[in-house]
Write a protein that holds these residues in place. Structure first.
Motif, PDB file in Angstrom:
ATOM      1  N   GLY A 265      50.364  39.285  34.185  1.00 23.28           N
ATOM      2  CA  GLY A 265      50.102  40.717  34.154  1.00 23.28           C
ATOM      3  C   GLY A 265      48.628  41.046  34.327  1.00 23.28           C
ATOM      4  N   GLY A 266      48.335  42.339  34.334  1.00 23.63           N
ATOM      5  CA  GLY A 266      46.995  42.816  34.631  1.00 23.63           C
ATOM      6  C   GLY A 266      46.120  42.992  33.415  1.00 23.63           C
ATOM      7  N   PHE A 267      45.228  44.015  33.490  1.00 21.64           N
ATOM      8  CA  PHE A 267      44.244  44.196  32.417  1.00 21.64           C
ATOM      9  C   PHE A 267      44.278  45.610  31.836  1.00 21.64           C
ATOM     10  CE2 PHE A 267      42.027  45.064  36.467  1.00 21.64           C
ATOM     11  CZ  PHE A 267      41.453  46.310  36.228  1.00 21.64           C
ATOM     12  N   GLU A 268      45.424  46.310  31.995  1.00 23.87           N
ATOM     13  CA  GLU A 268      45.466  47.721  31.601  1.00 23.87           C
ATOM     14  C   GLU A 268      45.276  47.958  30.110  1.00 23.87           C
ATOM     15  OE1 GLU A 268      49.795  46.302  31.905  1.00 23.87           O
ATOM     16  OE2 GLU A 268      47.933  46.058  33.049  1.00 23.87           O
ATOM     17  N   TRP A 269      45.496  46.933  29.281  1.00 22.38           N
ATOM     18  CA  TRP A 269      45.301  47.096  27.842  1.00 22.38           C
ATOM     19  C   TRP A 269      43.953  46.546  27.374  1.00 22.38           C
ATOM     20  CZ3 TRP A 269      47.799  50.031  24.390  1.00 22.38           C
ATOM     21  CH2 TRP A 269      49.025  50.580  24.781  1.00 22.38           C
ATOM     22  N   ASN A 270      43.034  46.381  28.302  1.00 20.67           N
ATOM     23  CA  ASN A 270      41.681  45.942  27.957  1.00 20.67           C
ATOM     24  C   ASN A 270      40.719  47.072  28.312  1.00 20.67           C
ATOM     25  OD1 ASN A 270      39.019  44.769  28.138  1.00 20.67           O
ATOM     26  ND2 ASN A 270      39.971  42.743  28.216  1.00 20.67           N
ATOM     27  N   GLN A 271      40.264  47.826  27.307  1.00 25.43           N
ATOM     28  CA  GLN A 271      39.427  48.993  27.569  1.00 25.43           C
ATOM     29  C   GLN A 271      38.114  48.610  28.233  1.00 25.43           C
ATOM     30  OE1 GLN A 271      40.571  52.273  26.837  1.00 25.43           O
ATOM     31  NE2 GLN A 271      38.922  52.735  28.270  1.00 25.43           N
ATOM     32  N   LEU A 273      37.553  46.208  30.383  1.00 27.47           N
ATOM     33  CA  LEU A 273      37.776  45.990  31.808  1.00 27.47           C
ATOM     34  C   LEU A 273      38.127  47.287  32.534  1.00 27.47           C
ATOM     35  CD1 LEU A 273      39.704  42.572  31.863  1.00 27.47           C
ATOM     36  CD2 LEU A 273      37.276  43.007  32.297  1.00 27.47           C
ATOM     37  N   ARG A 274      38.848  48.179  31.884  1.00 26.99           N
ATOM     38  CA  ARG A 274      39.122  49.491  32.486  1.00 26.99           C
ATOM     39  C   ARG A 274      37.796  50.218  32.746  1.00 26.99           C
ATOM     40  NH1 ARG A 274      44.757  51.372  31.502  1.00 26.99           N
ATOM     41  NH2 ARG A 274      44.043  53.426  32.173  1.00 26.99           N
ATOM     42  N   ASP A 275      36.928  50.211  31.743  1.00 28.40           N
ATOM     43  CA  ASP A 275      35.637  50.892  31.890  1.00 28.40           C
ATOM     44  C   ASP A 275      34.802  50.253  32.999  1.00 28.40           C
ATOM     45  OD1 ASP A 275      36.355  52.531  29.797  1.00 28.40           O
ATOM     46  OD2 ASP A 275      35.198  51.434  28.293  1.00 28.40           O
ATOM     47  N   ARG A 276      34.945  48.970  33.154  1.00 31.19           N
ATOM     48  CA  ARG A 276      34.168  48.242  34.154  1.00 31.19           C
ATOM     49  C   ARG A 276      34.661  48.491  35.568  1.00 31.19           C
ATOM     50  NH1 ARG A 276      33.649  41.608  34.173  1.00 31.19           N
ATOM     51  NH2 ARG A 276      32.797  41.365  36.288  1.00 31.19           N
ATOM     52  N   PHE A 277      35.973  48.556  35.753  1.00 27.86           N
ATOM     53  CA  PHE A 277      36.535  48.568  37.106  1.00 27.86           C
ATOM     54  C   PHE A 277      37.023  49.928  37.585  1.00 27.86           C
ATOM     55  CE2 PHE A 277      37.431  43.927  36.168  1.00 27.86           C
ATOM     56  CZ  PHE A 277      36.504  43.425  37.086  1.00 27.86           C
ATOM     57  N   PHE A 278      37.659  50.733  36.731  1.00 25.75           N
ATOM     58  CA  PHE A 278      38.303  51.967  37.177  1.00 25.75           C
ATOM     59  C   PHE A 278      37.278  53.073  37.417  1.00 25.75           C
ATOM     60  CE2 PHE A 278      42.792  51.320  35.135  1.00 25.75           C
ATOM     61  CZ  PHE A 278      43.040  50.303  36.033  1.00 25.75           C
ATOM     62  N   GLN A 279      37.555  53.916  38.419  1.00 23.41           N
ATOM     63  CA  GLN A 279      36.707  55.087  38.661  1.00 23.41           C
ATOM     64  C   GLN A 279      36.828  56.093  37.522  1.00 23.41           C
ATOM     65  OE1 GLN A 279      38.519  55.791  42.680  1.00 23.41           O
ATOM     66  NE2 GLN A 279      36.406  56.130  43.286  1.00 23.41           N
ATOM     67  N   GLU A 313      39.856  48.578  41.327  1.00 21.61           N
ATOM     68  CA  GLU A 313      39.495  49.955  40.988  1.00 21.61           C
ATOM     69  C   GLU A 313      40.698  50.842  40.710  1.00 21.61           C
ATOM     70  OE1 GLU A 313      40.594  49.975  45.227  1.00 21.61           O
ATOM     71  OE2 GLU A 313      39.375  48.637  43.992  1.00 21.61           O
ATOM     72  N   ALA A 314      41.901  50.326  40.897  1.00 21.40           N
ATOM     73  CA  ALA A 314      43.082  51.200  40.789  1.00 21.40           C
ATOM     74  C   ALA A 314      44.198  50.550  39.998  1.00 21.40           C
ATOM     75  CB  ALA A 314      43.582  51.576  42.184  1.00 21.40           C
ATOM     76  N   GLY A 504      43.100  42.306  40.913  1.00 23.54           N
ATOM     77  CA  GLY A 504      42.985  41.115  40.079  1.00 23.54           C
ATOM     78  C   GLY A 504      42.336  39.995  40.850  1.00 23.54           C
ATOM     79  N   LEU A 505      42.783  38.794  40.619  1.00 23.25           N
ATOM     80  CA  LEU A 505      42.214  37.624  41.275  1.00 23.25           C
ATOM     81  C   LEU A 505      42.486  37.676  42.783  1.00 23.25           C
ATOM     82  CD1 LEU A 505      43.416  35.017  38.641  1.00 23.25           C
ATOM     83  CD2 LEU A 505      41.082  35.920  38.899  1.00 23.25           C
ATOM     84  N   ALA A 506      41.443  37.410  43.565  1.00 17.26           N
ATOM     85  CA  ALA A 506      41.608  37.355  45.016  1.00 17.26           C
ATOM     86  C   ALA A 506      42.433  36.120  45.377  1.00 17.26           C
ATOM     87  CB  ALA A 506      40.251  37.304  45.697  1.00 17.26           C
ATOM     88  N   CYS A 507      43.449  36.319  46.220  1.00 13.34           N
ATOM     89  CA  CYS A 507      44.341  35.227  46.609  1.00 13.34           C
ATOM     90  C   CYS A 507      44.553  35.244  48.119  1.00 13.34           C
ATOM     91  CB  CYS A 507      45.695  35.356  45.915  1.00 13.34           C
ATOM     92  SG  CYS A 507      45.641  35.190  44.127  1.00 13.34           S
ATOM     93  N   ASP A 508      44.922  34.076  48.656  1.00 15.84           N
ATOM     94  CA  ASP A 508      45.202  33.992  50.077  1.00 15.84           C
ATOM     95  C   ASP A 508      46.702  34.102  50.334  1.00 15.84           C
ATOM     96  OD1 ASP A 508      46.276  31.502  49.447  1.00 15.84           O
ATOM     97  OD2 ASP A 508      44.725  30.348  50.491  1.00 15.84           O
ATOM     98  N   ALA A 509      47.105  33.827  51.562  1.00 12.18           N
ATOM     99  CA  ALA A 509      48.508  33.983  51.947  1.00 12.18           C
ATOM    100  C   ALA A 509      49.420  32.970  51.278  1.00 12.18           C
ATOM    101  CB  ALA A 509      48.636  33.875  53.469  1.00 12.18           C
ATOM    102  N   GLN A 510      48.845  31.878  50.742  1.00 10.95           N
ATOM    103  CA  GLN A 510      49.630  30.866  50.037  1.00 10.95           C
ATOM    104  C   GLN A 510      49.583  31.059  48.519  1.00 10.95           C
ATOM    105  OE1 GLN A 510      47.383  29.748  52.676  1.00 10.95           O
ATOM    106  NE2 GLN A 510      49.206  30.118  53.917  1.00 10.95           N
TER     107      GLN A 510
END
Length: 579
Positions: A265-271, A273-279, A313-314, A504-510
């Motif tokens: 899962g993501g980081f929506e319950w980490n304030q 990280l929300r403050d750091r990334f979200f507009q 950011e979203a 989240g984490l950058a990933c490739d096609a694999q």
């Protein structure tokens, strides 16, 4: 138990991404362990709608194609994305679907779910896939340990609803009373389950999907270890060799010979990280995912070993509101208002009393409009859903049930003018919610004109099949536009909530996690909301979260197996056990 355990694959997280990765890896002959920090398995997926968006699935005779799916996505994607990853999703999602169907999962297209942009080129109504209702008793002793659905997926917090039952009851469609009575009879006549638990054995929507998946996970002999939290990734000589986990204070290592799949899962319950990334950060408590569950532990662990991030950011936006728990008024429930905001006899306004969106659009677009309006005016997040007595009689307003189930006299006194506001006139209502009365009355007057004409001249509400699906067929000429004129008038605050994070984490096609130099970190994979969405900040259709989560879990397992020399046909005994 030794201090160090060894598996071929360790999967972190027990949602749809993790379960699919584990099933695929196990079917290819790899030993697999799923670790889950919660005390229940199923992740956010078990508490979701459980829809899987799969273009070009070819389950039915239709003219969808790879090129049409990509054309639809290309027309809508609003920021640069990894082309190879996007194409891998379109190519691999049908294969993933065929794999889980081969294990006996009863999946099929839902022909009543339009893509979220139905007027875009190559939009369709058959790309969203649903799983049939699951009998929870098939899980045996594991039945009570699967994450339970929220109250919003139940009637009276008791009777589980499938999608068609939800549509029937929420819109009071033909036969809705019969539908409800049948649900109640099914529940109360199930005496053996009632002696065990209050929980409905009918697993619907996300619980249905996860019930079917975990029946196969357990049949395949995959261990699921609960209350086991990822503390860090073990990096040795530039490769990920396993995980450090903790369980009730005890820390220990687990070796992963061939790969670690992050699917937590993501980081929506980490304030932080929300403050750091979200507009527009919003509050963690506005999220509609399981409380305090997705705190970004896997994202943080990945960044500590050099992983890059994308699209952070979203969120997967959805309008929410909060109300007190009826039995414990000092605690609050977060409830979704995804479809309520677009019902007739209502309007959404910012705190200037002005509309800012087609209220009946997809919930993600609604949230994106809230963010845009907040950045522009500073008068959104929250906004207000304003409605009249006709709406109140017919529809839900977040956690406020229609009057047939929750008349005004049943609403607790501490809710009034705190969570739901009521007044005999629009002037009085505007004063209570601190919105300019002249602006609010002007907006309502315009909406009444649009309702009479059947055309929303500002935002075109109700002009496409997606909007109309959640309207009221009895309202003419536009099912999404009804006059707002019957007192008393009501308002509830609408927050910019989410279903998780898109980045989240950058990933490739694999599904390999990439470092800052765009190179794969050996043996590290990610799927689901702790990885960057292949769509960037787009939400293309119902199931746009779970579809990629399951697909890249499947892709990760295939790549791990190939690297381990195990990429053979699925083991016959595994397929037979799951059939």
């Amino acid at each position: 138990m030794s201090d160090t355990e060894i598996y071929d694959v360790v999967v972190v997280g027990s949602g749809a991404a993790g379960a699919t990765a584990a099933l695929r890896a196990r079917s290819l002959g790899l030993s697999v362990l799923i670790v889950e920090k919660a005390h229940k398995y199923g992740g956010t997926s078990a508490a979701s709608g459980g829809v899987i968006w799969v273009p070009n699935h070819q389950f039915t005779a239709n003219d969808d194609s790879r090129d049409k799916a990509l054309a639809y996505l290309d027309a809508l994607i609003r920021k640069p994305v990894r082309r190879d990853r996007l194409e891998a999703y379109v190519d691999q999602a049908p294969e993933m679907l065929r794999f889980i169907k081969s294990l006996g999962l009863p999946v099929a297209p839902a022909p009543y779910y339009p893509d979220y942009f139905p007027t875009a080129p190559n939009a369709r109504v058959d790309r969203s896939i649903l799983c049939e209702t699951f009998d929870g008793r098939e899980l045996g002793a594991q039945f009570p340990l699967m994450r339970e659905q929220y109250a919003r997926f139940k009637i009276l917090n008791r009777y589980a609803m499938d999608v068609l039952q939800f549509f029937s009851i929420s819109t009071r469609g033909p036969g809705w009373i019969k539908t409800f009575l049948k649900m109640a009879w099914t529940y109360w006549s199930d005496l053996s389950t009632r002696l065990l638990t209050r929980r409905d054995r009918r697993f619907t929507q996300g619980a249905a999907l996860m019930g079917h998946l975990y029946k196969r996970v357990f049949d395949h002999g995959v261990e699921v270890r609960l209350a086991t939290k990822l503390d860090e990734l073990i990096l040795t000589d530039g490769r990920i060799g396993g995980v450090k986990v903790s369980n009730f204070g005890r820390r220990y290592d687990i070796t992963a010979r061939h790969g670690v799949v992050l699917a937590a899962g993501g980081f929506e319950w980490n304030q932080e990280l929300r403050d750091r990334f979200f507009q527009v950060p919003g509050l963690t408590r506005h999220s509609s995912t399981p409380e305090d569950a997705n705190r970004g532990e896997t994202l943080i662990a990945g960044m500590k070993v050099g992983a890059a991030t994308e699209h952070t950011e979203a969120g997967w936006w959805i309008p929410t509101m909060h109300i007190p728990m009826e039995s414990r008024s000092n605690f609050e429930d977060i409830v979704q208002a995804a479809f309520d905001v677009g019902r007739p006899h209502s309007v959404c306004v910012n705190r200037n009393g002005v509309r800012f969106v087609n209220e009946a659009c997809s919930y993600d677009e609604f949230g994106a409009a809230m963010v845009e309006d907040q950045l522009k005016t500073g008068a959104n997040t929250p906004c207000w859903l304003v409605f009249d007595a006709t709406f109140r009689q017919k529809f839900t307003a977040g956690g406020i049930m229609p009057t047939i189930l929750m008349p005004d006299r049943r609403i607790p006194p501490d809710w009034w003018d705190q969570y739901i506001f009521r007044a005999d006139t629009l002037d009085s209502l505007a004063a209570k919610i601190h919105v300019p009365a002249d602006a609010l009355k002007k907006t309502v007057e315009q909406m009444n004109q649009y309702a009479a004409a059947g055309v929303d001249a500002e935002f075109n509400r109700g002009a496409n099949p997606y909007d109309q699906m959640f309207g009221d067929a009895n309202v003419k000429p536009n099912p999404c536009l009804g006059p707002i004129g019957k007192a008393p008038y009501y308002a509830v605050a609408i927050n910019c909530g989410d279903l998780g994070t898109k980045g989240g984490l950058a990933c490739d096609a694999q599904a390999r996690v990439l470092d800052a130099h765009d190179q794969p970190i050996p043996n590290l994979y990610a799927a689901g909301n702790n990885s960057a969405s292949p769509f960037g900040n787009l939400y293309p259709g119902a199931g746009g979260t779970i579809g990629p989560a399951m697909t890249f879990g499947y892709v990760a397992a295939n790549h791990i197996a190939a690297a381990a020399g195990k990429a053979a046909a699925p083991r016959q005994e595994s397929v037979a056990a799951a059939a």
